[in-house]
Design a protein around this motif. Structure first.
Motif, PDB file in Angstrom:
ATOM      1  N   SER A 186      10.164  10.669   5.612  1.00 42.13           N
ATOM      2  CA  SER A 186       8.797  10.356   5.197  1.00 42.13           C
ATOM      3  C   SER A 186       8.812   9.535   3.913  1.00 42.13           C
ATOM      4  O   SER A 186       9.775   9.568   3.159  1.00 42.13           O
ATOM      5  N   PRO A 187       7.736   8.790   3.683  1.00 44.57           N
ATOM      6  CA  PRO A 187       7.644   7.986   2.468  1.00 44.57           C
ATOM      7  C   PRO A 187       7.875   8.798   1.199  1.00 44.57           C
ATOM      8  O   PRO A 187       8.588   8.365   0.295  1.00 44.57           O
ATOM      9  N   ALA A 188       7.310   9.993   1.142  1.00 41.25           N
ATOM     10  CA  ALA A 188       7.427  10.802  -0.073  1.00 41.25           C
ATOM     11  C   ALA A 188       8.876  11.194  -0.343  1.00 41.25           C
ATOM     12  O   ALA A 188       9.348  11.141  -1.475  1.00 41.25           O
ATOM     13  N   ILE A 189       9.581  11.582   0.716  1.00 41.13           N
ATOM     14  CA  ILE A 189      10.986  11.957   0.544  1.00 41.13           C
ATOM     15  C   ILE A 189      11.819  10.738   0.170  1.00 41.13           C
ATOM     16  O   ILE A 189      12.697  10.805  -0.681  1.00 41.13           O
ATOM     17  N   ALA A 190      11.522   9.617   0.799  1.00 40.11           N
ATOM     18  CA  ALA A 190      12.251   8.394   0.486  1.00 40.11           C
ATOM     19  C   ALA A 190      12.139   8.098  -1.007  1.00 40.11           C
ATOM     20  O   ALA A 190      13.130   7.785  -1.673  1.00 40.11           O
ATOM     21  N   ARG A 191      10.954   8.254  -1.518  1.00 46.06           N
ATOM     22  CA  ARG A 191      10.729   8.000  -2.946  1.00 46.06           C
ATOM     23  C   ARG A 191      11.550   8.971  -3.784  1.00 46.06           C
ATOM     24  O   ARG A 191      12.175   8.601  -4.767  1.00 46.06           O
ATOM     25  N   SER A 218      20.993  16.110   0.817  1.00 43.83           N
ATOM     26  CA  SER A 218      22.173  16.132  -0.035  1.00 43.83           C
ATOM     27  C   SER A 218      23.360  16.714   0.710  1.00 43.83           C
ATOM     28  O   SER A 218      24.498  16.312   0.505  1.00 43.83           O
ATOM     29  N   ALA A 219      23.061  17.692   1.543  1.00 47.72           N
ATOM     30  CA  ALA A 219      24.137  18.359   2.285  1.00 47.72           C
ATOM     31  C   ALA A 219      24.714  17.451   3.364  1.00 47.72           C
ATOM     32  O   ALA A 219      25.783  17.727   3.901  1.00 47.72           O
ATOM     33  N   GLY A 220      24.008  16.396   3.688  1.00 47.09           N
ATOM     34  CA  GLY A 220      24.558  15.457   4.642  1.00 47.09           C
ATOM     35  C   GLY A 220      23.678  15.146   5.838  1.00 47.09           C
ATOM     36  O   GLY A 220      24.109  14.463   6.756  1.00 47.09           O
ATOM     37  N   ALA A 221      22.455  15.660   5.838  1.00 43.91           N
ATOM     38  CA  ALA A 221      21.554  15.325   6.940  1.00 43.91           C
ATOM     39  C   ALA A 221      21.249  13.831   6.908  1.00 43.91           C
ATOM     40  O   ALA A 221      21.291  13.206   5.860  1.00 43.91           O
ATOM     41  N   THR A 222      20.937  13.286   8.052  1.00 42.74           N
ATOM     42  CA  THR A 222      20.769  11.840   8.152  1.00 42.74           C
ATOM     43  C   THR A 222      19.306  11.438   8.216  1.00 42.74           C
ATOM     44  O   THR A 222      18.981  10.282   8.417  1.00 42.74           O
ATOM     45  N   GLY A 223      18.417  12.411   8.087  1.00 48.34           N
ATOM     46  CA  GLY A 223      17.000  12.095   8.130  1.00 48.34           C
ATOM     47  C   GLY A 223      16.254  13.373   8.442  1.00 48.34           C
ATOM     48  O   GLY A 223      16.866  14.432   8.562  1.00 48.34           O
ATOM     49  N   TYR A 224      14.943  13.288   8.543  1.00 51.41           N
ATOM     50  CA  TYR A 224      14.238  14.488   8.959  1.00 51.41           C
ATOM     51  C   TYR A 224      12.881  14.142   9.570  1.00 51.41           C
ATOM     52  O   TYR A 224      12.303  13.088   9.317  1.00 51.41           O
ATOM     53  N   LEU A 225      12.404  15.076  10.335  1.00 52.87           N
ATOM     54  CA  LEU A 225      11.132  14.901  11.033  1.00 52.87           C
ATOM     55  C   LEU A 225      10.249  16.108  10.766  1.00 52.87           C
ATOM     56  O   LEU A 225      10.730  17.235  10.649  1.00 52.87           O
ATOM     57  N   LEU A 226       8.955  15.871  10.687  1.00 53.08           N
ATOM     58  CA  LEU A 226       8.015  16.985  10.643  1.00 53.08           C
ATOM     59  C   LEU A 226       7.818  17.461  12.066  1.00 53.08           C
ATOM     60  O   LEU A 226       7.815  16.675  13.011  1.00 53.08           O
ATOM     61  N   LYS A 227       7.634  18.758  12.208  1.00 54.93           N
ATOM     62  CA  LYS A 227       7.474  19.302  13.551  1.00 54.93           C
ATOM     63  C   LYS A 227       6.207  18.806  14.224  1.00 54.93           C
ATOM     64  O   LYS A 227       6.110  18.754  15.444  1.00 54.93           O
ATOM     65  N   LYS A 228       5.236  18.457  13.389  1.00 58.65           N
ATOM     66  CA  LYS A 228       3.977  17.975  13.950  1.00 58.65           C
ATOM     67  C   LYS A 228       4.070  16.525  14.424  1.00 58.65           C
ATOM     68  O   LYS A 228       3.120  15.979  14.973  1.00 58.65           O
ATOM     69  N   THR A 229       5.239  15.912  14.178  1.00 56.38           N
ATOM     70  CA  THR A 229       5.423  14.523  14.578  1.00 56.38           C
ATOM     71  C   THR A 229       5.199  14.357  16.089  1.00 56.38           C
ATOM     72  O   THR A 229       5.583  15.206  16.878  1.00 56.38           O
ATOM     73  N   SER A 252       0.836  -1.206   0.000  1.00 57.11           N
ATOM     74  CA  SER A 252       0.000   0.000   0.000  1.00 57.11           C
ATOM     75  C   SER A 252       0.863   1.245   0.000  1.00 57.11           C
ATOM     76  O   SER A 252       0.603   2.216  -0.712  1.00 57.11           O
ATOM     77  N   GLU A 253       1.911   1.210   0.792  1.00 54.97           N
ATOM     78  CA  GLU A 253       2.800   2.360   0.914  1.00 54.97           C
ATOM     79  C   GLU A 253       3.410   2.700  -0.442  1.00 54.97           C
ATOM     80  O   GLU A 253       3.464   3.862  -0.842  1.00 54.97           O
ATOM     81  N   VAL A 254       3.883   1.683  -1.125  1.00 53.82           N
ATOM     82  CA  VAL A 254       4.466   1.892  -2.453  1.00 53.82           C
ATOM     83  C   VAL A 254       3.419   2.479  -3.394  1.00 53.82           C
ATOM     84  O   VAL A 254       3.679   3.435  -4.123  1.00 53.82           O
ATOM     85  N   TYR A 255       2.252   1.888  -3.348  1.00 51.75           N
ATOM     86  CA  TYR A 255       1.184   2.340  -4.249  1.00 51.75           C
ATOM     87  C   TYR A 255       0.832   3.799  -3.978  1.00 51.75           C
ATOM     88  O   TYR A 255       0.451   4.546  -4.875  1.00 51.75           O
ATOM     89  N   ASN A 256       0.974   4.216  -2.744  1.00 50.45           N
ATOM     90  CA  ASN A 256       0.623   5.584  -2.367  1.00 50.45           C
ATOM     91  C   ASN A 256       1.820   6.547  -2.388  1.00 50.45           C
ATOM     92  O   ASN A 256       1.811   7.584  -1.723  1.00 50.45           O
ATOM     93  N   GLY A 257       2.854   6.169  -3.130  1.00 45.46           N
ATOM     94  CA  GLY A 257       3.954   7.107  -3.324  1.00 45.46           C
ATOM     95  C   GLY A 257       5.105   6.988  -2.338  1.00 45.46           C
ATOM     96  O   GLY A 257       5.986   7.833  -2.320  1.00 45.46           O
ATOM     97  N   GLY A 258       5.076   5.967  -1.517  1.00 47.67           N
ATOM     98  CA  GLY A 258       6.151   5.788  -0.552  1.00 47.67           C
ATOM     99  C   GLY A 258       7.275   4.922  -1.098  1.00 47.67           C
ATOM    100  O   GLY A 258       7.278   4.567  -2.269  1.00 47.67           O
ATOM    101  N   ALA A 259       8.225   4.620  -0.234  1.00 46.57           N
ATOM    102  CA  ALA A 259       9.354   3.787  -0.634  1.00 46.57           C
ATOM    103  C   ALA A 259       9.878   3.040   0.579  1.00 46.57           C
ATOM    104  O   ALA A 259      10.891   3.412   1.164  1.00 46.57           O
ATOM    105  N   PRO A 260       9.193   1.986   0.977  1.00 41.78           N
ATOM    106  CA  PRO A 260       9.589   1.263   2.185  1.00 41.78           C
ATOM    107  C   PRO A 260      10.963   0.633   2.059  1.00 41.78           C
ATOM    108  O   PRO A 260      11.284   0.023   1.056  1.00 41.78           O
ATOM    109  N   MET A 261      11.771   0.824   3.067  1.00 43.77           N
ATOM    110  CA  MET A 261      13.088   0.174   3.097  1.00 43.77           C
ATOM    111  C   MET A 261      13.608   0.185   4.527  1.00 43.77           C
ATOM    112  O   MET A 261      13.128   0.946   5.361  1.00 43.77           O
ATOM    113  N   SER A 262      14.609  -0.634   4.777  1.00 47.44           N
ATOM    114  CA  SER A 262      15.124  -0.726   6.142  1.00 47.44           C
ATOM    115  C   SER A 262      15.953   0.502   6.484  1.00 47.44           C
ATOM    116  O   SER A 262      16.482   1.173   5.594  1.00 47.44           O
TER     117      SER A 262
END
Lengths: 206, 206
Positions: free
Chosen positions: B127-132, B96-107, A117-127
DNA sequence: CGGAACATCCCATAATCATGGGAGTTCGGG
DNA sequence: CCCGAACTCCCATGATTATGGGATGTTCCG
């Protein structure tokens, strides 16, 4: 609207288990399930899946080649890799080839369905480990010692040359005389210890 | 062993909330919390954090510049970006600059703490969208139409030229005469519609 | 068989690039 | 105020590239 899933997995037991899971889940439809990727292009074309589950380790032609083929011909189809090994070089290759994520085979069934579902909705699941690895490859390499020696103008000239421009066009682009371009190039050569534009560019791009 | 966390966040309320959370969690230690990144290099050097929480939107110098500085001087320190916007261009730049991940403030606070641990343990929360999006940038671009026209020998010659070699050296490397190199180069120019080595190389690298 | 595509080599002329030298301007420290 | 760094411009000579010819041999395929 349900998600059409196509499975490539040579292990019969796992293939049937996955097929069963897909069929048992309301929002999914099993488009097909195969034990090899010989006819992957034909099958994907006819069965029109939304998401393909692809085992990386496959007999004969492996899953990575299959991903390349799918992405070449059916760009919108997402491919989710299946693998037994975590943080494997092959996983990384698969992602480079165009896979949209990957799952460990030991992953809980519920999580597998979720990932589809995640993939279908634009995500990219990975470890987490792979995610980190991917980010590493994204990093812009720091400016080298050599390049740091160049002045702003020199860097600009070199950059324009690297873009394929001749001295004449660099001069126009930078708004200076061609003679000045020569001078900058001379300095660049001295600093980088090279003797031709192509050599300088090769350094620049590294 | 507890994880040392350093916070950069210009919003006082959020900064204090985060600080409180860190201090309230047994496995974390608050190394410091600041409202701007002016002295980021000095502070990271002295406070020796394991993980830095960095707001992307900061007054004056923004978080992305700060990430670059941190990664340049303190490679082992991980940086986790904080942002209000999802799927933002700036998030991608930060990674790209070297950050290791990110969080939304609303998290949710619990998830924030979890992400810090994840980063510390070699992960890369995003997030899934960024991962993609990151995976997209990873894709090896398909060989362009233009390059596909080149024969094996022509491609080899172009590749050697792109490596910074002169005609003479290409001839040696490819084990052919310099005249043959000329001929191949001529064909390459015709096929790519260019008129110089640098132009051809610029096409090749794209 | 007879192209067609590929790879190889040679030559000559014109255009660019490589290298060395000389020189003036601006600008920000010491 | 002078120096050095950076940027600018000019010239001359030799080396390398660009372009247009022509030529031979191989391999693959209809």
């Amino acid at each position: 609207m349900s998600i059409r899933v196509l499975i490539y997995e040579d292990n019969v037991t796992l293939r049937e288990a996955l097929s069963f899971l897909i069929e048992a889940t309301p929002s999914f439809v099993l488009a097909g399930a195969f034990g090899d990727t010989m006819l992957v292009e034909k099958q994907v074309g006819e069965l029109t899946p939304d998401v393909v589950l692809m085992d990386i380790e496959m007999p004969g032609q492996d899953g990575i080649q299959a991903v390349l083929k799918i992405r070449r011909q059916f760009a919108p189809v997402d491919v989710l890799m299946l693998t037994v090994f975590d943080d494997d070089e092959r996983v990384f290759q698969a992602l480079s080839a165009g896979a949209t994520g990957y799952l460990l085979k030991k992953t809980a069934p519920a999580r597998i369905m979720e990932a589809i579902s995640e993939v279908y909705n634009g995500g990219a699941p990975m470890s987490p480990a792979i995610a980190r690895r991917v980010l590493l490859s994204l990093r812009q390499p720091a400016i080298s010692e050599e390049m740091a020696q160049l002045t702003n103008r020199e860097t600009e000239v070199l950059s324009l040359l690297a873009g394929g421009l001749s001295y004449k066009l660099v001069a126009v682009e930078a708004g200076i005389s061609i003679e000045t371009v020569r001078t900058h190039v001379k300095r660049i050569y001295e600093k980088l210890h090279v003797h031709s534009v192509t050599e300088a560019i090769a350094r620049y791009r590294r």
